[in-house]
Scaffold this motif. Structure first.
Motif, mmCIF file in Angstrom:
data_model
loop_
_atom_site.group_PDB
_atom_site.id
_atom_site.type_symbol
_atom_site.label_atom_id
_atom_site.label_comp_id
_atom_site.label_asym_id
_atom_site.label_seq_id
_atom_site.Cartn_x
_atom_site.Cartn_y
_atom_site.Cartn_z
ATOM 1 N N GLY A 228 2.524 -5.021 7.423
ATOM 2 C CA GLY A 228 3.741 -5.014 6.845
ATOM 3 C C GLY A 228 4.190 -3.884 5.991
ATOM 4 O O GLY A 228 4.015 -2.730 6.531
ATOM 5 N N HIS A 229 5.040 -3.995 4.882
ATOM 6 C CA HIS A 229 5.497 -3.024 4.009
ATOM 7 C C HIS A 229 4.828 -2.677 2.812
ATOM 8 O O HIS A 229 4.811 -3.593 2.072
ATOM 9 N N MET A 449 2.953 -5.663 -1.383
ATOM 10 C CA MET A 449 3.067 -5.490 -0.249
ATOM 11 C C MET A 449 3.933 -6.713 0.267
ATOM 12 O O MET A 449 3.861 -7.598 -0.285
ATOM 13 N N ILE A 455 10.275 -7.606 8.657
ATOM 14 C CA ILE A 455 9.638 -6.633 7.577
ATOM 15 C C ILE A 455 8.890 -5.690 8.677
ATOM 16 O O ILE A 455 8.297 -5.884 9.549
ATOM 17 N N GLU A 456 9.283 -4.423 8.440
ATOM 18 C CA GLU A 456 8.472 -3.353 9.481
ATOM 19 C C GLU A 456 7.291 -3.281 9.398
ATOM 20 O O GLU A 456 6.622 -2.842 8.128
ATOM 21 N N ALA A 459 5.177 0.092 7.728
ATOM 22 C CA ALA A 459 6.162 0.897 6.575
ATOM 23 C C ALA A 459 5.463 1.061 5.239
ATOM 24 O O ALA A 459 4.819 0.226 4.689
ATOM 25 N N ARG A 460 5.599 2.347 4.741
ATOM 26 C CA ARG A 460 5.149 2.820 3.457
ATOM 27 C C ARG A 460 6.222 3.281 2.591
ATOM 28 O O ARG A 460 6.735 4.240 3.047
ATOM 29 N N THR A 461 6.360 2.683 1.282
ATOM 30 C CA THR A 461 7.220 3.479 0.533
ATOM 31 C C THR A 461 6.632 3.933 -0.770
ATOM 32 O O THR A 461 5.784 3.292 -1.547
ATOM 33 N N LEU A 494 14.091 -1.517 -1.967
ATOM 34 C CA LEU A 494 14.767 -1.484 -0.568
ATOM 35 C C LEU A 494 16.142 -0.664 -0.602
ATOM 36 O O LEU A 494 16.409 -0.423 0.471
#
Length: 560
Positions: A228-229, A449, A455-456, A459-461, A494
Motif C-alpha cells: 500500500g501507501h 499506512m 491505493i497505489e 507508494a511512499r510519501t 494526499l
C-alpha cells in the motif's frame, strides 16, 4: 579493634543521610537525563565526597540541633513525582495527567507499576527523613533551605508546564489554533463508498523500521507497507502522546486539550468527551456507515467508551464485553485480552457486518501488544519467536507487527476486505521501554499506512506532518471530497496544501498550544457553564487576526 575503629564512621547518621540523598540525586539525574545506570555510582560518590569536604551534617562550628520542618520537603516530593512519571513514561505530558484524572482511571492495567510506586514511596520517605535530619543538624542547610525550595520549584518541569498553560489567561492571542480549525464537511461522497478498517497498533511507531537500530522487529509491517501507501514523517504534537489523545488527533484532527477547569463539575468524571467537534465517527455515521469499536482493554478507562458512543459508533466492545467470549477465561493480561484473541473477535465482527449487506461498515480496533514498558506478546507469537524474557520491547514489537500481517492475510483470504480501505497507524509514540535510548537517538515518527482498492502499492510519501493530518487523509482516501482538503487542524497528505507542521514546525505549534484557550473551549462545548463562556470573552470564535503573518496560511478566517 583497628577494623572496628575504621568502620565507626558508619555509625554516624550524617553518612547515612548523605548516602540516601546521594543515591536519590543520582537516580533522578540518571532517569531525567537518560544516562547509563552505572552513572548513578559516580554521581553518588561525588556527592559523598563533597559532603566530606564541606563537613555536611558535622560543621566545623556546630550549633545545637533543632527540630525543623524544611520548606524543601514539598518541592522534593513533587520532584519525586516527576522522576516517577519520567521513569514510567519517558516524556511527561501534564495534559495527560489532567485528562486521566477527569476522564477516569478505573480498570487500568498498570498493576505492574504498583510495586514500583511502593518502592518510590519508600525511597521518598527515606529522602525526606535524611534531608530533615541534615537540616536539623547543620545550620548551613537550614539557612539555604528556602532558596533551595525555590530552586526545586522553578526547575521542576511539572511546574514549568503548568505555568505555561496558566499563561494562556493573559496571552495576546488565545485563538491562533482555533482560527485554523475547519469543521469537517463532506462536499461530495463516492458512488460506492468503501468500508473502513482502522487498526491502531499500541505504541508501534515507525521509528522501529530502522533496521540498524532495531533489526527485523518491524519487518512484517514493512511487508504490509509494500502492498500500500506508507507515510513517513508523521510527528507527535503535544497533547497527542497517549492513547485517547492519539485516537482523537487522528479521528478529530485536533490535539486533546483537557477540559481542565472548564468542566462544569470538577468532582465527577467527564460525561462526554470532546462533545463540541465532529469526528470521523460522526461524519461516517451521517453517511450511513455501521460503526464498531473493539479493544482488548476496558472501555471505561480514560473515557474511551464515552468517546466512541458519543461520536457515532453503534457497538463499543472492550474487556467487559469480550472476555466472557474467550474459550480460555484465564488467557488475559493486566490490561485485558491478548491481541490474538482480540483479532479473532475482530474477524467475527467484520464477518457479521459484511453478511448484513446493509451498507458500508467501519471497524476501529485498538491493540495491546506493544504497550509500554515491555508489551504483552500473545501466545501465538511464542512458537514463531521463542520464549519472551519479560522485558525486551522489540520482541513485543515484532509480535504486534506479525499479528497485524496475519490479520490482514486472514481477512483478504475470506474476501472480507473487498472495497475496504485499511488504515494501519500507531496511536502515539511509545513511552519508556527497554529500547528507549535507541529510540530517542534521532527523530521519531508514527506508523501510518493505507491499503486497499485504489491505493497505489509501494507508494511512499515523506512529509512533515502530525497525527492530526490523518483525519482528512483517511476521508480523501475513502473517496470523499472535503472542504479545502482539511478537517480539524489537519490537512490531507494526499493533497498539495502544506500541513501546519510544514508551515510552523513542532516547537512553534507547541508554544501556540500553551497559549490556546479558544480551541479548548470548542472541544468541550456543552460542558462549559454559560456564564463562564461569556466571562471569557470567547463565546463566539469571530476574532480579528492580530498580525497579517498569522493569517498567511488562511484564505479567510474560519467563522462558526
Amino acid at each position: 579493634m583497628k577494623l572496628h575503629s575504621n568502620l565507626d564512621w558508619l555509625k554516624h547518621p550524617r553518612w547515612w543521610a548523605l548516602l540516601v540523598i546521594g543515591l536519590c540525586l543520582g537516580y533522578a539525574i540518571v532517569t531525567v537525563a537518560v544516562l547509563p545506570v552505572w552513572s548513578l555510582v559516580p554521581i553518588a560518590g561525588a556527592w559523598l565526597g563533597l559532603g566530606w569536604l564541606l563537613r555536611w551534617g558535622e560543621p566545623a562550628s556546630p550549633r545545637p540541633p533543632v527540630r525543623v520542618w524544611p520548606w524543601s520537603l514539598v518541592p522534593l516530593c513533587l520532584w519525586g513525582v516527576y522522576v516517577y512519571l519520567a521513569e514510567s513514561f519517558g516524556i511527561v505530558e501534564i495534559g495527560a495527567i489532567f485528562f486521566h484524572l477527569q476522564a477516569g482511571i478505573s480498570d487500568h492495567g498498570g498493576s505492574g507499576r504498583l510495586l514500583a510506586a511502593a518502592l518510590y514511596t519508600l525511597a521518598m520517605l527515606a529522602l525526606l527523613t535524611a534531608f530533615t535530619w541534615l537540616a536539623g543538624h547543620d545550620h548551613r542547610w537550614r539557612l539555604a533551605d528556602r532558596l533551595l525550595a525555590l530552586v526545586l520549584v522553578a526547575s521542576n518541569p511539572l511546574f514549568y508546564s503548568m505555568g505555561q498553560r496558566s499563561a494562556a489567561i493573559v496571552t495576546d492571542d488565545g485563538a491562533w489554533l482555533d482560527r485554523r480549525f475547519v469543521t469537517p464537511t463532506i462536499e461530495q461522497a463516492p458512488d460506492d463508498p468503501p468500508n473502513l478498517l482502522v487498526l491502531y497498533l499500541e505504541s508501534i511507531e515507525h521509528t522501529y523500521a530502522d533496521r540498524e537500530r532495531f533489526g527485523d522487529a518491524y519487518a512484517s509491517l514493512d511487508a504490509l507497507g509494500r502492498r500500500g501507501h506508507v507515510f513517513e514523517g508523521v510527528r507527535q504534537l503535544e497533547n497527542t502522546g497517549w492513547t485517547m489523545a492519539g485516537m482523537i488527533a487522528s479521528q478529530c484532527g485536533t490535539p486533546l486539550m483537557p477540559a481542565g477547569l472548564l468542566h462544569d463539575n470538577q468532582f465527577e468524571p467527564l460525561g462526554r468527551v470532546v462533545p463540541g467537534i465532529r469526528c470521523l465517527g460522526d461524519v461516517l455515521d451521517e453517511q450511513g456507515y455501521r460503526l464498531s469499536f473493539l479493544g482488548g482493554a476496558s472501555t471505561e478507562f480514560a473515557g474511551k467508551g464515552i468517546f466512541y458512543r458519543d461520536h457515532g459508533f453503534d457497538r463499543v466492545m472492550g474487556r467487559a464485553e469480550l472476555e466472557p467470549r474467550l474459550e480460555d477465561s484465564d488467557y488475559v493480561n493486566d490490561w485485558g485480552l491478548f491481541d490474538d484473541s482480540l483479532y479473532d473477535f475482530t474477524v467475527e465482527e467484520i464477518r457479521r457486518l459484511d453478511n448484513e449487506d446493509a451498507g458500508p461498515w467501519g471497524v476501529v480496533n485498538l491493540s495491546l501488544t506493544g504497550h509500554a514498558p515491555s508489551g504483552y506478546p500473545a501466545r501465538a507469537c511464542e512458537a514463531r519467536q521463542g520464549e519472551f524474557d519479560g522485558e525486551d520491547i522489540l520482541y513485543s514489537v515484532e509480535c504486534s507487527a506479525w499479528l497485524t500481517f496475519d490479520l490482514i492475510d486472514r481477512l483478504e483470504e475470506e474476501g472480507l476486505l473487498e472495497n475496504t480501505l485499511v488504515v494501519i497507524a500507531s496511536d502515539h509514540l511509545t513511552m519508556r521501554v527497554s529500547a528507549w535510548e535507541q529510540l530517542i537517538a534521532g527523530e521519531r515518527d508514527n506508523t501510518f499506512m493505507l491499503l486497499g482498492k485504489g491505493i497505489e502499492a509501494g507508494a511512499r510519501t515523506q512529509r512533515q506532518a502530525a497525527t492530526t493530518d490523518l483525519f482528512p487523509t483517511i476521508l480523501e482516501a475513502m473517496g470523499f471530497t472535503i472542504d479545502r482538503h482539511r478537517a480539524g487542524l489537519g490537512v490531507s497528505l494526499l493533497a498539495e496544501q502544506p500541513t501546519l507542521v510544514e508551515q510552523h514546525g513542532l516547537a512553534d505549534l507547541a508554544a501556540r498550544m500553551h497559549e490556546e484557550t479558544a480551541l479548548q473551549q470548542r472541544l468541550w462545548e456543552g460542558l462549559i457553564p454559560d456564564g463562564r463562556q461569556q466571562e471569557s470573552g470567547q463565546a463566539t470564535p469571530r476574532q480579528v487576526l492580530e498580525a497579517p503573518e498569522d493569517g498567511a496560511d488562511e484564505a479567510t478566517p474560519i467563522m462558526q
